[in-house]
Design a protein around this motif. Structure first.
Motif, PDB file in Angstrom:
ATOM      1  N   THR A 101      77.148  -5.887 -73.753  1.00 43.25           N
ATOM      2  CA  THR A 101      76.401  -5.051 -72.820  1.00 43.25           C
ATOM      3  C   THR A 101      77.338  -4.039 -72.176  1.00 43.25           C
ATOM      4  O   THR A 101      78.560  -4.180 -72.219  1.00 43.25           O
ATOM      5  CB  THR A 101      75.758  -5.898 -71.714  1.00 43.25           C
ATOM      6  N   ARG A 102      76.770  -3.041 -71.533  1.00 37.27           N
ATOM      7  CA  ARG A 102      77.575  -2.055 -70.817  1.00 37.27           C
ATOM      8  C   ARG A 102      78.259  -2.690 -69.610  1.00 37.27           C
ATOM      9  O   ARG A 102      79.410  -2.388 -69.316  1.00 37.27           O
ATOM     10  CB  ARG A 102      76.684  -0.898 -70.344  1.00 37.27           C
ATOM     11  N   THR A 131      75.818 -12.805 -80.715  1.00 39.44           N
ATOM     12  CA  THR A 131      74.815 -13.622 -81.395  1.00 39.44           C
ATOM     13  C   THR A 131      73.431 -13.006 -81.260  1.00 39.44           C
ATOM     14  O   THR A 131      72.631 -13.020 -82.203  1.00 39.44           O
ATOM     15  CB  THR A 131      74.812 -15.052 -80.822  1.00 39.44           C
ATOM     16  N   ASN A 132      73.147 -12.438 -80.100  1.00 40.60           N
ATOM     17  CA  ASN A 132      71.818 -11.888 -79.865  1.00 40.60           C
ATOM     18  C   ASN A 132      71.585 -10.564 -80.584  1.00 40.60           C
ATOM     19  O   ASN A 132      70.501 -10.334 -81.142  1.00 40.60           O
ATOM     20  CB  ASN A 132      71.579 -11.720 -78.363  1.00 40.60           C
ATOM     21  N   SER A 148      65.478 -10.176 -72.781  1.00 43.91           N
ATOM     22  CA  SER A 148      65.549 -10.731 -74.131  1.00 43.91           C
ATOM     23  C   SER A 148      66.975 -10.764 -74.646  1.00 43.91           C
ATOM     24  O   SER A 148      67.396 -11.716 -75.312  1.00 43.91           O
ATOM     25  CB  SER A 148      64.675  -9.903 -75.081  1.00 43.91           C
ATOM     26  N   LEU A 149      67.748  -9.719 -74.351  1.00 44.03           N
ATOM     27  CA  LEU A 149      69.126  -9.654 -74.843  1.00 44.03           C
ATOM     28  C   LEU A 149      70.048 -10.622 -74.114  1.00 44.03           C
ATOM     29  O   LEU A 149      71.090 -10.990 -74.637  1.00 44.03           O
ATOM     30  CB  LEU A 149      69.670  -8.232 -74.676  1.00 44.03           C
ATOM     31  N   ARG A 150      69.670 -11.027 -72.923  1.00 49.49           N
ATOM     32  CA  ARG A 150      70.541 -11.915 -72.136  1.00 49.49           C
ATOM     33  C   ARG A 150      70.078 -13.366 -72.191  1.00 49.49           C
ATOM     34  O   ARG A 150      70.383 -14.154 -71.297  1.00 49.49           O
ATOM     35  CB  ARG A 150      70.632 -11.424 -70.692  1.00 49.49           C
ATOM     36  N   GLN A 151      69.362 -13.718 -73.244  1.00 49.99           N
ATOM     37  CA  GLN A 151      68.975 -15.115 -73.443  1.00 49.99           C
ATOM     38  C   GLN A 151      70.156 -15.901 -74.013  1.00 49.99           C
ATOM     39  O   GLN A 151      70.797 -15.467 -74.972  1.00 49.99           O
ATOM     40  CB  GLN A 151      67.794 -15.210 -74.417  1.00 49.99           C
TER      41      GLN A 151
END
Length: 788
Positions: A146-147, A158-159, A217-220
């Motif tokens: 992520t930024r 992984t995501n 969703s990306l930080r699951q």
């Protein structure tokens, strides 16, 4: 599979075909086979890989389903910082950006006789998603991040592998050996609506907007959940690249497209600001028809060489700007006004609205700021109101439609008791100090007087105390703080350092390992820098910058705690109101108790020392007189008094005849001075201020330590780029401790520029001016020798 083919060959063939179909579908928008045929190929590949698991590779199209859940995300430090963009909200802002860019490149800007040179810009919609970094090595995806804060992000490798249109290996063969792709991961409108429908069917909570859905969703931690979400990537640039790339921004994006990465289908080249304005209007008109949410347009100088020449300022490039769409407005009903309690006790009105869609987001709450804003709007509960998302982000009430006001409408009243703890609510007073008097007026803020006896204030104070830029206690999130406060285990920040293993283990969601980890994180925070500790205390109006200034200038908590407002104002950027807030905080008995308990429980402050040399002997007698706000004694009169008498005691004891002999000190000023010091309290106040200036070494007769005897005395240094071994703040502090002045810009007077990875325009200018440049290794070596 034919009889002559081996399983490995057929698997390779299927993977190649599926990758080609993905490229045509996601990148070129030209699907070549029906969905049924694609599904058949995918099913065959899965079956073959199940029969031959030894042939499964990480970049197979089947490996997008997610793996085992992670315990937590790791951190990734961006080698090239992921900077934010400046914003333009009006056409004037865009025109000014274009003018500054042309001036920065020394291009003709035009006059009455000509239009001047025009720049070429890349134009693309600003997607409303989450910025990510994708690292490819030898054509294979090895990391996603992520930024974050621009310097450090979270490892979501992984995501990102589960996002269908992100290639796990690049197409072609001419890509750089190392390529970092920057892009936005978003959720298309159709996918968002389908996801929310599924959430409602399964009893889940629907997402507020596509951006929140994409970010969540990306930080699951469980990548299988990410894999089930309809996410897509749009690449918009590159970070690090070990290899040659085209010399224009659009050329780079076209290369990314050739290598299998999706880019915006709305990408255009504009020549000059007028074509940029046309593009902005065109995209605005088709905004609702686009399959994804956007909140503006991004314009970038197309030439990479010109980008380098323009460089950066603060945390944004000078060669790019985000032109945001005007706020969107809707009409809805104000159902109620509730009051929230903040960290400092401020009681803030929050509007509860009948849910309404504003700019693609369901809005049910809006800020009312304070009661002055409520009065200005004339808003009443039950009114029909106009709601706006300012900058497409913060919902706010813009106005009321009076003709729709129902007879049952009710006025908004501030509660007399705090809605959380029941303590009294008082309106703040503003104190205006001028020559010889103080005037009071009502402020716009109401506060609960319960302080840390109020659970809302206590929770917010603890959350602030443990935050990353304060005491930095990892793992102590908002929900855990709420549990600790609700369970009565924490009644002040000091109580964190008395928690037992059994108490933590009893909290919801904690097991042995997590309990020990939390206690270790708390224990690891016992030796904060003085600046961090001051910031963590949550003194009203004292942000991170002011906390660093107090720590650097005064050098110790004891000095800061006893500093008079009249002494604090000698520090840059600290006005009298902030000085009074600092002084009042440390005079409060409860705050003194908390600080004492923190020290008793093992919190040891680091980096304490003497008053910084910069502030040694910084006060003047004339300045002290001027700061006393004696009627009719301005700075020039104060200087004449200081020149004539030379000491505070002589001025206090001066008689009428002595004062009348001072040139250009009129009778009114002389009488005001005599009247002022005839009041014993005023004379005592002046003496106390002088005594503290002497105690701190800031008095005009104190030894001047400033920078003369320090190794970098008189030198000006500039820091640019990213430092690996320490933060920029730490580097600045260490240079200043050696006597250097640290500047934000490079000039011919600059002594040394320290250039870390990602250094831009400052490094270029240093080379042009012949200024000495240290890389980080040379800088650390020099520091070690100077500090030895």
């Amino acid at each position: 599979m034919t009889s002559a083919q081996t399983a490995a060959e057929r698997i390779a063939e299927l993977r190649s075909d599926i990758d080609a179909h993905n490229y045509r579908y996601y990148v070129l928008d030209e699907p070549s086979v029906p969905d049924a045929e694609y599904d058949r190929l995918f099913k065959e590949l899965k079956a073959l890989e199940a029969e031959h698991p030894e042939l499964v590779t990480p970049d197979s199209p089947t490996q997008r389903v997610g793996g085992a859940a992670l315990a937590a995300f790791g951190q990734v430090r961006h080698e090239v910082p992921m900077l934010s963009l400046g914003n333009a909200f009006e056409e004037r802002d865009l025109i000014d950006f274009d003018r500054r860019a042309r001036e920065g490149l020394d291009l003709p800007t035009g006059d009455l006789l000509g239009e001047g040179a025009e720049l070429e810009y890349s134009c693309e919609p600003k997607l409303d998603g989450l910025a990510v970094s994708l690292l490819y090595e030898n054509g294979r995806l090895v990391r996603g991040a992520t930024r974050g804060d621009g310097s450090t992000g979270e490892d979501i490798s992984t995501n990102v592998r589960t996002v269908r249109n992100i290639p796990l290996k690049l197409h072609g063969s001419d890509w750089p050996a190392v390529l970092e792709v920057r892009g936005e991961i978003y959720m298309p409108k159709a996918g968002f609506e389908a996801l929310n429908a599924r959430q409602l069917e399964t009893g889940g909570k629907p997402f507020a907007n596509p951006r929140n859905a994409a970010a969540g969703s990306l930080r699951q931690l469980d990548s299988k959940i990410t894999a089930s979400r309809p996410l897509e990537l749009c690449a918009y640039g590159v970070g690090r690249s070990d290899g040659d790339l085209p010399d224009t921004h659009i050329g780079i994006l076209e290369a990314l497209k050739k290598w299998g990465l999706p880019i915006s289908r709305e990408l255009r080249l504009a020549k000059g600001v007028e074509q940029c304005r046309d593009y902005f209007r065109d995209i605005g008109e088709k905004r609702d028809a686009l399959p994804y949410e956007i909140d503006g347009v991004v314009f970038k100088v197309n030439s990479v060489g010109q980008q380098r020449e323009l460089g950066f300022r603060a945390r944004e490039p000078r060669w790019a700007i985000a032109h945001k769409f005007a706020a969107r407005e809707e009409v809805t009903e104000l159902l109620d006004v509730e009051f929230q309690v903040g960290r400092t006790g401020a009681i803030t009105p929050v509007a509860r609205l009948k849910p309404v869609q504003v700019a693609g987001v369901t809005v049910s709450n809006a800020t009312l700021h304070n009661m002055d804003e409520v009065a200005r709007l004339g808003v009443m509960i039950g009114d029909t109101v106009i709601v706006r998302r300012a900058g497409d982000v913060i919902p706010q009430i813009l106005g009321v439609i009076p003709e729709r006001r129902p007879e049952s409408a009710r006025e908004v009243h501030v509660p007399e008791q705090c809605p959380v703890c029941g303590s009294a609510v008082e309106r703040t007073q503003l104190i205006k100090r001028s020559k010889g008097r103080e005037s009071f007026s009502e402020g716009s803020i109401y506060r609960c007087v319960g302080r840390l006896a109020c659970q809302a204030q206590l929770k917010q104070a603890i959350i602030h105390f443990v935050s990353r830029r304060a005491m930095d206690i990892d793992g102590l999130g908002d929900k855990i703080v709420e549990q600790l406060v609700d369970a009565g285990l924490v009644g002040s920040p000091a109580d964190l350092y008395s928690l037992s293993f059994e108490q933590v283990l009893a909290l919801e969601g904690f097991a042995e390992v997590s309990s020990r980890n939390l206690l270790k994180a708390i224990d690891d925070s016992r030796m904060p820098s003085l600046a961090r500790f001051i910031f963590a205390l949550g003194i009203p109006d004292v942000g991170e910058g002011t906390a660093k200034l107090l720590a650097r200038a005064l050098g110790s908590l004891d000095r800061i705690a006893c500093a008079l407002p009249d002494v604090l104002v000698y520090l840059p950027d600290i006005g009298l109101e902030v000085a009074h807030e600092i002084h009042s905080f440390f005079q409060d008995e409860h705050n003194q108790l908390v600080i004492r308990q923190l020290r008793e429980r093992g919190v040891e402050l680091q980096e304490e020392g003497d008053v910084h040399p910069e502030f040694a002997a910084c006060a003047t007698l004339a300045g002290l007189l001027d700061n006393l706000n004696i009627p009719f004694i301005a700075a020039t009169g104060a200087q004449r008094l200081a020149d004539r008498f030379g000491s505070l005691e002589a001025i206090i004891g001066a008689d009428w005849l002595d004062l009348r002999q001072i040139e250009r000190l009129n009778e009114k000023a002389a009488r005001a001075l005599r009247d002022y010091f005839d009041e014993p309290a005023n004379a005592a106040r002046a003496r106390v201020i002088e005594a503290q200036l002497k105690e701190f070494g800031m008095h005009w007769q104190s030894e001047r330590k400033a920078a003369e005897g320090l190794p970098l005395a008189g030198q000006t240094w500039v820091l640019t780029g990213t430092l690996e071994a320490m933060s920029r703040d730490e580097a600045k502090a260490r240079l200043e401790a050696l006597g250097a002045k640290v500047s934000g810009s490079v000039s011919a007077k600059t002594s040394v520029v320290v250039a870390g990875p990602g250094a831009g325009s400052k490094l270029i200018k240093a080379n042009e001016l012949g200024v000495a440049v240290d890389d980080e290794a040379a800088f650390l070596k020099r520091l070690a020798s100077l500090e030895a």
